[in-house]
Write a protein that holds these residues in place. Structure first.
Motif, PDB file in Angstrom:
ATOM      1  N   GLN A 168     -32.766  11.204  24.491  1.00 53.91           N
ATOM      2  CA  GLN A 168     -33.570  10.149  23.872  1.00 53.91           C
ATOM      3  C   GLN A 168     -34.115   9.189  24.919  1.00 53.91           C
ATOM      4  O   GLN A 168     -35.281   8.774  24.852  1.00 53.91           O
ATOM      5  N   ASP A 172     -38.075   8.468  25.627  1.00 52.69           N
ATOM      6  CA  ASP A 172     -38.627   7.115  25.550  1.00 52.69           C
ATOM      7  C   ASP A 172     -39.301   6.717  26.856  1.00 52.69           C
ATOM      8  O   ASP A 172     -40.328   6.017  26.846  1.00 52.69           O
ATOM      9  N   PRO A 176     -43.766   8.238  26.083  1.00 52.36           N
ATOM     10  CA  PRO A 176     -43.873   7.098  25.153  1.00 52.36           C
ATOM     11  C   PRO A 176     -44.890   7.308  24.040  1.00 52.36           C
ATOM     12  O   PRO A 176     -44.719   6.777  22.936  1.00 52.36           O
ATOM     13  N   HIS A 178     -45.544  10.161  22.668  1.00 52.90           N
ATOM     14  CA  HIS A 178     -45.128  11.356  21.927  1.00 52.90           C
ATOM     15  C   HIS A 178     -46.099  12.528  22.142  1.00 52.90           C
ATOM     16  O   HIS A 178     -46.248  13.389  21.271  1.00 52.90           O
ATOM     17  N   ARG A 227     -37.802   8.281  16.140  1.00 50.21           N
ATOM     18  CA  ARG A 227     -37.034   8.809  17.260  1.00 50.21           C
ATOM     19  C   ARG A 227     -35.911   9.664  16.690  1.00 50.21           C
ATOM     20  O   ARG A 227     -35.451   9.426  15.574  1.00 50.21           O
ATOM     21  N   TRP A 295     -49.016   2.412  24.185  1.00 49.67           N
ATOM     22  CA  TRP A 295     -47.888   2.889  23.380  1.00 49.67           C
ATOM     23  C   TRP A 295     -47.964   2.320  21.967  1.00 49.67           C
ATOM     24  O   TRP A 295     -47.811   3.046  20.969  1.00 49.67           O
ATOM     25  N   TYR A 324     -41.595   0.125  16.300  1.00 47.14           N
ATOM     26  CA  TYR A 324     -41.606   1.407  15.603  1.00 47.14           C
ATOM     27  C   TYR A 324     -41.500   1.220  14.079  1.00 47.14           C
ATOM     28  O   TYR A 324     -42.085   1.980  13.315  1.00 47.14           O
TER      29      TYR A 324
END
Length: 585
Positions: A168, A172, A176, A178, A227, A295, A324
């Motif tokens: 994870q 991250d 960032p 994805h 996430r 981001w 998020y």
């Protein structure tokens, strides 16, 4: 009053030990991290000068309101076409730095203008203090030594993580937007069914949101995790899970450039509005926000794709601080979809800092409601009190007697993320906990926070205890198992929300108050509502066996609220609820 004058003051980097710099004499050493008082006393005796933490200059919950005043200076300047204020979204990530700069100004007031600043290694607070005083910044550690220490720091940090946590962190850090994750995820097939959206990026957030969803088995919910850390192993029948990964797409570079420019224009305005922002700009804190714009836009666009493809009828957010999960709340509000917010812990001090976007806020207990109104200054008519279902609590109530071979449970917290020297906490606590368990005839058990791993914690235990003692300590990870509640004779923590759970189950809970956050006011709020017993110093651990034996400690405290009424929750998610406080006003 000037405490330091023209003396030589050393700023101690959070990863350094002052004993590594014995070649100079200091009038004061200021730790940019936090450690127990016993640590500073030991360092002070060894180095012949006082040692303190920057956090000793905190002024309680007043600092929360000062932070709120500062954040309001940046509102309305960097707004996109959807009406999203990006200062409002991204500034939450620099709240810890802003609060530290508030403390640094107080430190600077005790030092003569023009004084040189000594620091064990580069740190933004050292640069900020130099900017305030106007003298030179002198770094004691050589470049080669700093490189070596940085490598060791990252190695140590990685060793504290299990494979899932490490994965994870890597995602991250290096993905960032994805871009990689979306290639393998694929966008979920849209459903024609109406859903209540449950956005999440962390497992504790998911658990709280899903617990509320379980109250309404006839309503369908969509747990959408940004996430992998937010996934749950089991879900109620009315909750469907999907990943946000498949909804990501390329960011509009023109819009990103425009918003970065808006953030760049905002920085000098902030710097002219308050001294804290002036030094934040000079030390690079504000510039860091620009790098997060792309981001943020990627996350916004992903959530917009969710709302465009799914029939979302309401949004219940259990963490409105993290972008998020904050962004879908803002988007739902802009689309006139009913919105609810709550917090996954017992209390959330950021409610005193952040702008509220949800229609209403769910307080899980009367204690939380009081905290929100009295300390966070949230309007009473914006709060509805009602807790999610807790089947484990009912099970304990039916069989309240612990097993004969009982446990002394220490619930850990992510101390490093709140500025503590974790090693120094355990250096002080571990021997005392072992003695306490032995004198109480109990087995010592550590229940780890989700941010920690069993392997990393074992490594910490071996560092401060001999091998046989370290091996005897039981470690529990993941969701709290029923056996813990059945076997726990008593528990300790610092300020974790588990204090409320223990109190409701009649388990004696002791709070290590000397390690509490000086600004949050959590321990004081627990004490105000009779949640456990606050220990003022590590020496008071010696009295715990006596207090455990006290029958008054075993009785559950009358501090919990009733479980959320299903009809009320249904009305809230339908947008037709009328708050009694508002109706009577």
């Amino acid at each position: 009053m000037n405490q330091s004058g023209a003396g030589r003051i050393l700023l101690l980097h959070p990863d350094d030990d002052p004993s590594s710099f014995p070649q100079s004499k200091w009038s004061l050493i200021v730790d940019l991290s936090r450690a127990p008082e016993s640590t500073y006393q030991s360092w002070g005796r060894h180095l012949g000068c006082p040692v303190m933490s920057l956090f000793d200059l905190a002024e309680g919950t007043d600092d929360l309101h000062r932070t709120r005043e500062l954040l309001e200076c940046g509102m309305g300047e960097a707004v996109d076409n959807f009406g999203i204020d990006w200062w409002d979204v991204l500034a939450q990530s620099i709240v810890p730095q802003i609060q530290q700069l508030i403390l640094l100004r107080r430190l600077a007031a005790t030092i003569d203008t023009g004084a040189d600043v000594y620091s064990t290694r580069p740190h933004y607070l050292a640069s900020a203090l130099q900017n305030l005083l106007g003298g030179k910044l002198i770094i004691l550690q050589s470049g080669r030594r700093r490189w070596f220490q940085a490598v060791r720091h990252y190695v140590d940090a990685m060793q504290q993580l299990d494979l899932a946590q490490l994965t994870q962190v890597i995602q991250d850090k290096f993905d960032p937007q994805h871009k990689i994750r979306r290639l393998t995820a694929g966008r979920p097939k849209s459903s024609a069914h109406p859903f209540v959206l449950l956005p999440s990026a962390y497992v504790n957030v998911s658990r709280t949101a899903v617990a509320y969803a379980a109250i309404l088995p006839e309503v369908e919910f969509l747990l959408l995790t940004a996430r992998n850390n937010g996934r749950l192993e089991a879900l109620p029948a009315n909750v469907r899970h999907a990943s946000l990964d498949g909804y990501f797409s390329s960011v509009d570079e023109g819009e990103a450039r425009m918003l970065r420019q808006a953030c760049r224009r905002l920085r000098p305005k902030l710097a002219s509005s308050a001294a804290e922002f002036e030094i934040a700009e000079a030390s690079g804190v504000l510039a860091a926000l620009e790098s997060r714009v792309i981001w943020g836009l990627a996350v916004r666009d992903a959530w917009n794709a969710v709302f465009d493809s799914e029939k979302i009828i309401a949004c219940l957010c259990a963490d409105d601080s993290n972008p998020y999960s904050r962004l879908p709340l803002i988007i739902a509000k802009s689309r006139r979809i009913p919105t609810l917010a709550c917090h996954h812990g017992a209390l959330d001090n950021r409610m005193a800092i952040k702008k509220q976007h949800a229609d209403l806020y769910l307080a899980k207990s009367e204690m939380e409601r009081d905290y929100l109104v009295r300390l966070c200054r949230v309007a009473e008519e914006r709060i509805v009190t009602g807790a999610p279902n807790n089947p484990q609590l009912a099970a304990r109530s039916r069989n309240p007697t612990p097993a004969p071979a009982g446990w002394l449970v220490f619930f850990t917290e992510p101390y490093h993320s709140s500025g503590w020297r974790t090693g120094e906490i355990y250096r002080e606590l571990l021997p005392k906990l072992l003695v306490l368990a032995r004198d109480s005839g109990l087995e010592l058990v550590f229940k780890l926070h989700p941010f920690e791993s069993a392997a990393g914690h074992r490594r910490t235990l071996r560092r401060y205890l001999d091998s046989p003692a370290a091996q005897q300590i039981r470690i529990i990870t993941g969701p709290t198992p029923p056996e813990l509640w059945q076997n726990a004779n008593c528990a300790l923590t610092v300020q974790s929300s588990v204090a409320l759970e223990c109190s409701m189950r009649g388990i004696p809970i002791f709070l290590c108050g000397w390690l509490a956050d000086p600004c949050a006011g959590y321990v004081q709020q627990f004490e105000r509502f009779g949640i456990g017993r606050v220990l003022r110093s590590p020496q008071e651990l010696d009295q715990v066996p006596h207090w455990i034996a006290s029958s008054s400690q075993l009785a559950p405290q009358n501090n919990s609220s009733k479980t959320m009424d299903p009809e009320t929750l249904h009305q809230l998610l339908s947008g037709v609820y009328s708050c009694p406080a508002a109706a009577s006003a």
